[in-house]
Design a protein around this motif. Structure first.
Motif, PDB file in Angstrom:
ATOM      1  N   PHE C  78      70.826  -4.143  48.945  1.00  0.00           N
ATOM      2  CA  PHE C  78      70.251  -4.138  50.291  1.00  0.00           C
ATOM      3  C   PHE C  78      69.975  -5.575  50.748  1.00  0.00           C
ATOM      4  O   PHE C  78      70.359  -5.981  51.849  1.00  0.00           O
ATOM      5  N   ARG C  82      71.593  -7.753  53.814  1.00  0.00           N
ATOM      6  CA  ARG C  82      70.759  -8.276  54.908  1.00  0.00           C
ATOM      7  C   ARG C  82      70.881  -9.779  55.049  1.00  0.00           C
ATOM      8  O   ARG C  82      70.744 -10.317  56.142  1.00  0.00           O
ATOM      9  N   LYS C  86      75.375  -9.538  56.644  1.00  0.00           N
ATOM     10  CA  LYS C  86      74.966  -9.379  58.039  1.00  0.00           C
ATOM     11  C   LYS C  86      75.272 -10.662  58.806  1.00  0.00           C
ATOM     12  O   LYS C  86      75.786 -10.647  59.915  1.00  0.00           O
ATOM     13  N   ASP C 189      69.821   2.226  63.784  1.00  0.00           N
ATOM     14  CA  ASP C 189      69.758   0.795  63.517  1.00  0.00           C
ATOM     15  C   ASP C 189      70.910   0.447  62.591  1.00  0.00           C
ATOM     16  O   ASP C 189      70.856   0.640  61.386  1.00  0.00           O
ATOM     17  N   ASN C 191      72.346  -2.250  61.469  1.00  0.00           N
ATOM     18  CA  ASN C 191      72.202  -3.198  60.359  1.00  0.00           C
ATOM     19  C   ASN C 191      71.521  -2.566  59.164  1.00  0.00           C
ATOM     20  O   ASN C 191      71.874  -2.833  58.016  1.00  0.00           O
ATOM     21  N   ASN C 192      70.538  -1.713  59.441  1.00  0.00           N
ATOM     22  CA  ASN C 192      69.861  -1.022  58.353  1.00  0.00           C
ATOM     23  C   ASN C 192      70.805  -0.073  57.644  1.00  0.00           C
ATOM     24  O   ASN C 192      70.826  -0.012  56.421  1.00  0.00           O
ATOM     25  N   ALA C 195      73.213  -1.962  55.445  1.00  0.00           N
ATOM     26  CA  ALA C 195      72.559  -2.491  54.245  1.00  0.00           C
ATOM     27  C   ALA C 195      72.249  -1.365  53.265  1.00  0.00           C
ATOM     28  O   ALA C 195      72.390  -1.530  52.047  1.00  0.00           O
ATOM     29  N   ILE C 196      71.846  -0.210  53.802  1.00  0.00           N
ATOM     30  CA  ILE C 196      71.576   0.933  52.919  1.00  0.00           C
ATOM     31  C   ILE C 196      72.851   1.355  52.196  1.00  0.00           C
ATOM     32  O   ILE C 196      72.847   1.612  50.995  1.00  0.00           O
TER      33      ILE C 196
END
Lengths: 317, 243, 290
Positions: C78, C82, C86, C189, C191-192, C195-196
C-alpha cells in the motif's frame, strides 16, 4: 524564420574530440597498467551493450529485454568456434548469429505492443537459456564449456574497435533517414505507416543491427570468463543493465547512454567485489530515482543546465 | 475517369456490421464528400482504403489496380494519403521533420535530403505553417496540427487524399481557411475524398456527396440533390431529434 | 497406468494451486493498478524467509505467521503504491508510458528488496520441516504440506472472488479495472483503490511465500523465478483477468507435471514455449477479451 541552429563548427569540435579520444585509447596499452586495460575493456563492453540497446529502444520506445539473449549467443559462438577459427572471424560470427536471432525474433514479435514486447523478449532469454541447459546435459553431456584464452591487450583492442563501430553506427543512424523513420515509429506508429514508413522492416532491421554489436561483444568478452555455462552466458542481468544505464544516462543525446554506461561500469568494477549487495541496492535506487525524477537522464539534466546558462535561446513557445 | 473504385466492401467487428456491401467510385480530380451520422462506418471505410484494416469481403481498385491486401505504407507509396480524425502528428519531432517523413518515405522513388527539405518547406508554406517549422509538433494548436497532417500527407505526393474530419474542432475562421485549402489542394491536381460533419463546408466545397447510414450507402449525388433527398433528411432529422 | 496418470494430475494440481496463488496477486496488480510488478517474486521471498525466521527462531507455526506476514506485506505494498507508483502515474503522460515506467521502477524495487534481504539473511539456502508426513491419495502419495498449499490456494482464491463480487470495496476495484475515469466519477477514491490492489497483491505474494517455505527450500535469490512463472500464468489466463489467472495457474501446473514426467529438464523450457507461442498467437490470453 527560426530554424534550429545547425552548427557545423560544433560538429567539427565533436568530431575532433572523438578522434583525439580514440587515438588516446588506441595507444593506451603502451603506457597504462594492465589493470586499467582490463577495466576499460569492461567499460567498453557496457557502453556497447547500452548504446546498442538505445539504437533500437531509444527512438521506438519498445523496451527490449533481449540483450542477454544476444550476448549469450555471442558467448556460445565463441565457446563453440573459438578453437577452430581465427578470433576476428569468431567475433564476426558471434555478431551475425545474434543478428539472425534478432531478425527472427523481431519478425515474429515486433507487432506486439508495449509491455507484451518486453515480456516476450524476457521470455526469449529464459527460453534459450533452458533449451541450452537441456541440450548441454542431454545431448552433449556437458554442463558448461571452456573458452579459449585471449590476452587482455587483444580483448581490449577488439572491444575498442567494436565500441568505435557502435558509436559510428549509432551516430549515422541518428543523422539518417532511417533514424527519422525509427523516431516516427516511436512517436506515432500508425501515422508513420500511413506516411509510407515500412514499419516492420525498419523495426526489425534496427533490432537486428543493435543485436549484431551485442553478439560480437559476447564473442570477444567470453574469453574473459574462460568457463561458461547457460546461466553465465544468458544472465538476465545483462538484459537489465543496459536498460538502466541508458535510462540513467538519457537517450535524447548520443552521449547519454555512453555516460550512463561508463558511470555504472566503473562503479561495478570498484564496488562489486567488495560490496556486491550495496552495489545492486544502489543500482535499484538509481533506477527508481531516474524513472521518477530524471525522465531524460543525465543528458537531459546537462541540457537543462546548458539552457539555463546559455539563456532561452533554444526555448520555444 | 475514376481514380478509385470499390465493390462489395464489407467489414464486421465481432457481431457488428460496420460496412455491408458498399460500392462507389471517386472521379479523377473531384472533391467527393462522405457524410453520415456517427457510427455510419465512414472512418472504417477510410481505414479500409488506406489498408489500416483488411476488408472481410470486397475489392478496392486505385488507378485500375487492386490495392486490397497491401500494407499501409504500400498504399501510401502508390499515391493514397490520409489524415486522421483524432490528430496523429509526431509530437516531439519538429514541424518540418514531420513533413519530411512524408517526402522521404511516402513515395515510390528515393528523394535526396535537400529535395525533401525544400519540398517540405514549400508545403508548410502552402498550409500556412512556415512560422512554426522549427518547433515541436506538440506545441501547435489543434487547428495547426491538422494543417500539419495535411502537409505531411501532401509530402507523400498523393494522387488521392483522404481527409477525415479536417474541420472538426475548428473555429469559423479556421473552417474558412480549411475550405480554401481543400480547394487549393484540388487545384494542384489532387483528388480529394473527405469525411466532414460541418455541413456548410461540405455543401460549398464538394462536387459530389455520398451518404452512409448504418454501414450502407443510402444516397449519392450533387450537394443540391443530397440536400433535397428525403432519405438523407430523415436520417439527419432522426439523429438530431435524439441529440 | 491409471495410478501414474492420477499421480501426474494430482501433482500438477498441487503445483498449479501454488502458481494460481502467485499469479492472482500479480494479476490484481497489473489488471487494476497497471503495474507489471517485476518485484512480485521478492514479496514471495520476503514471505518465505520471514516465515522461516519465525519458525526457526521463535518456533511460530508457519500458518500462524500468515497473520503477521499477510497484513505486513499489505501495508508495505500500500505504502509503495501511495509513494512510488501514484507519483509515476501522475507524471507519465499516457497509460502506455506509465506501464513502461512502472515496470522499470519495479525492476529497481526488485534490486532493492532482494539486496536488503541479502544483507540481512545472506545467500544461504534454507529450509525447515513442517507437516512433511505423507498422505495417501488414491494410491498416490503426497506430502501433507503440499495438500495444505493447494487447500490454501483454493480458499484464498474463493475468498478473493467473494471479496471482489460481494463487498463494496471489491466492487469499486472491479469498476476501477473496467474504467478508471468512470469509477472516479462514481465516487470511488481511485488512488486508494489502486493502492489497496497493490497491497493485496503483495499480501497474496507473501502468503504464497509462506506456503512455498513449507514445501521447498528458500533463499534470498528465489524471487525472480516465481515472478517469471507468475507472468507466464497471467499471460496464459489473460492479463488482468483474475479467474483467468486461477485457471491458468492450475493449467500450467498440470503442464509442468506432465512434461516433468517425460523429461524433467524441460519443464521450464516448456513454460517458455507456451508463453512465447501464446504471445504470438493470442496475446490476450485464454480468457482475455480482445
Amino acid at each position: 524564420m527560426k530554424h534550429k541552429p545547425r552548427l557545423p563548427q560544433g560538429l567539427l569540435t565533436t568530431g575532433s574530440i572523438t578522434l583525439t579520444v580514440l587515438v588516446l585509447f588506441a595507444t593506451l596499452p603502451g603506457y597504462a597498467s594492465i589493470y586499467t586495460v582490463i577495466l576499460l575493456a569492461a567499460i567498453f563492453m557496457y557502453i556497447v551493450l547500452t548504446l546498442s540497446w538505445s539504437i533500437f529502444s531509444g527512438p521506438t520506445g519498445y523496451i527490449s529485454l533481449a540483450s542477454a539473449a544476444f550476448l549469450g549467443t555471442g558467448i556460445y559462438t565463441s565457446a563453440i568456434f573459438g578453437k577452430m577459427l581465427p578470433l576476428p572471424v569468431v567475433v564476426g560470427i558471434g555478431g551475425l548469429a545474434s543478428f539472425c536471432l534478432a531478425l527472427l525474433a523481431g519478425a515474429l514479435t515486433l507487432r506486439l505492443k508495449g509491455i507484451y514486447f518486453s515480456m516476450f523478449t524476457f521470455g526469449l532469454v529464459e527460453l534459450i537459456k533452458h533449451l541450452m541447459l537441456w541440450f548441454e546435459i542431454n545431448l552433449t553431456g556437458t554442463r558448461g564449456r571452456f573458452v579459449i584464452v585471449v590476452d587482455h591487450i587483444t580483448v581490449y583492442y577488439v572491444m575498442l574497435v567494436l565500441l568505435a563501430l557502435t558509436i559510428l553506427t549509432a551516430y549515422a543512424i541518428r543523422r539518417s533517414k532511417f533514424g527519422l523513420a525509427l523516431q516516427s515509429i516511436g512517436e506515432q506508429e500508425e501515422a508513420a505507416a500511413h506516411t509510407g514508413v515500412n514499419v516492420t522492416l525498419v523495426k526489425v532491421s534496427a533490432f537486428a543491427i543493435s543485436a549484431f554489436f551485442v553478439g560480437a561483444t559476447g564473442a570477444i568478452m567470453a574469453t574473459r570468463w574462460t568457463y561458461i555455462d547457460p546461466y553465465i552466458a544468458f544472465n538476465y542481468l545483462f538484459s537489465f543493465m543496459p536498460v538502466l544505464m541508458a535510462i540513467f544516462g538519457g537517450m535524447g543525446q548520443l552521449y547519454g547512454p555512453i555516460m550512463g554506461a561508463t558511470v555504472f561500469a566503473y562503479l561495478e568494477e570498484i564496488l562489486i567485489t567488495r560490496f556486491p549487495y550495496f552495489y545492486m541496492l544502489f543500482f535499484g535506487i538509481i533506477l527508481i530515482v531516474s524513472v521518477l525524477y530524471l525522465p531524460n537522464g543525465l543528458a537531459g539534466l546537462i541540457q537543462g543546465w546548458q539552457k539555463r546558462v546559455w539563456g532561452a535561446r533554444y526555448v520555444h513557445p | 475517369m475514376s481514380i478509385l473504385e470499390a465493390e462489395g466492401i464489407t467489414k464486421h467487428f465481432g457481431g457488428l456490421t460496420a460496412l455491408s456491401g458498399i460500392g462507389f467510385h471517386v472521379d479523377q480530380g473531384e472533391i467527393l464528400g462522405l457524410i453520415g451520422p456517427n457510427g455510419a462506418g465512414k472512418t472504417t471505410l477510410f481505414g479500409l482504403i488506406s489498408a489500416a484494416l483488411p476488408p472481410d469481403r470486397g475489392v478496392i481498385r486505385f488507378k485500375g489496380e487492386v490495392i486490397t491486401g497491401l500494407k499501409p505504407h504500400q498504399v501510401c507509396r502508390r499515391g493514397v494519403a490520409r489524415t486522421f480524425q483524432s490528430v496523429k502528428v509526431f509530437p516531439n519531432m519538429s514541424v518540418l521533420a514531420n513533413v519530411m517523413v512524408g517526402s522521404f518515405f511516402g513515395r515510390p522513388n528515393t528523394v535526396s535530403a535537400a529535395a525533401a527539405e525544400g519540398e517540405s518547406v514549400e508545403l508548410l508554406e502552402f498550409v500556412g505553417l512556415s512560422a512554426f517549422a522549427a518547433i515541436p509538433a506538440r506545441d501547435l494548436t489543434l487547428a495547426n496540427q491538422k494543417m500539419l497532417e495535411v502537409a505531411r500527407a501532401l509530402a507523400t505526393a498523393p494522387e488521392l487524399l483522404l481527409l477525415d474530419e479536417l474541420m472538426a474542432g475548428l473555429n469559423p475562421t479556421e473552417i474558412g481557411l480549411a475550405m480554401d485549402l481543400v480547394t487549393r489542394i484540388r487545384d494542384r491536381g489532387i483528388t480529394v475524398f473527405m469525411i466532414e460533419h460541418v455541413m456548410k463546408a461540405i455543401m460549398c466545397v464538394c462536387e459530389r456527396i455520398m451518404v452512409l447510414h448504418h454501414g450502407e450507402k443510402i444516397a449519392e449525388g450533387t450537394p443540391k440533390e443530397i440536400a433535397a433527398s428525403k432519405t438523407v433528411v430523415e436520417v439527419y432529422l432522426g439523429e438530431s431529434a435524439y441529440a | 497406468m491409471l495410478v501414474t496418470f492420477l499421480d501426474i494430475v494430482i501433482a500438477g494440481l498441487l503445483l498449479g494451486g501454488l502458481y494460481a496463488l502467485i499469479a492472482m496477486g500479480l494479476s490484481l496488480q497489473y489488471g487494476v493498478a497497471r503495474v507489471l510488478n517485476i518485484s512480485h517474486g521478492e514479496f514471495i521471498m520476503l514471505g518465505a524467509l520471514t516465515t522461516w525466521a519465525f519458525y526457526t527462531a521463535f518456533d511460530i507455526n508457519p500458518l500462524a505467521a500468515l497473520a503477521i506476514c499477510g497484513p505486513l506485506a499489505f501495508i508495505l505494498g500500500f505504502i509503495i503504491h501511495r509513494t512510488l507508483y501514484k507519483r509515476l502515474l501522475n507524471s507519465s503522460g499516457s497509460l502506455a508510458l506509465f506501464e513502461g515506467n512502472s515496470m522499470l521502477a519495479s525492476f529497481g524495487l526488485m534490486f532493492i528488496v532482494q539486496n536488503l534481504a541479502l544483507m540481512f539473511w545472506g545467500p544461504e539456502i534454507r529450509g525447515y520441516s513442517y507437516l512433511a508426513f505423507p498422505v495417501d491419495l488414491a494410491g498416490a502419495v503426497f506430502g501433507a504440506n503440499r495438500l495444505v498449499t493447494l487447500g490454501f490456494a483454493i480458499l484464498i482464491g474463493l475468498t478473493f472472488y467473494f471479496f471482489l463480487t460481494r463487498t463494496r470495496i471489491g466492487k469499486a476495484i472491479r469498476a476501477a479495472a473496467q474504467d478508471p475515469a468512470a469509477a472516479g466519477i462514481m465516487g470511488v477514491d481511485i488512488n486508494n483503490v489502486l493502492a489497496i490492489c497493490f497491497g493485496l497483491g503483495a499480501a497474496m505474494a507473501a502468503i504464497a511465500g509462506m506456503l512455498i517455505s513449507m514445501s521447498y527450500p528458500v533463499h534470498t535469490g528465489m524471487g525472480l523465478e516465481y515472478t517469471i512463472i507468475a507472468i507466464i500464468v497471467v499471460v496464459l489466463g489473460g492479463l488482468g483477468s483474475i479467474p483467468g489467472s486461477f485457471i491458468g495457474g492450475l493449467l500450467l501446473g498440470l503442464i509442468g507435471s506432465i512434461v516433468t514426467y517425460f523429461e524433467p529438464g524441460l519443464a521450464l523450457a516448456a513454460y517458455y514455449v507456451i508463453f512465447i507461442l501464446l504471445l504470438l498467437v493470442k496475446p490476450t490470453g485464454l480468457m482475455g477479451k480482445s
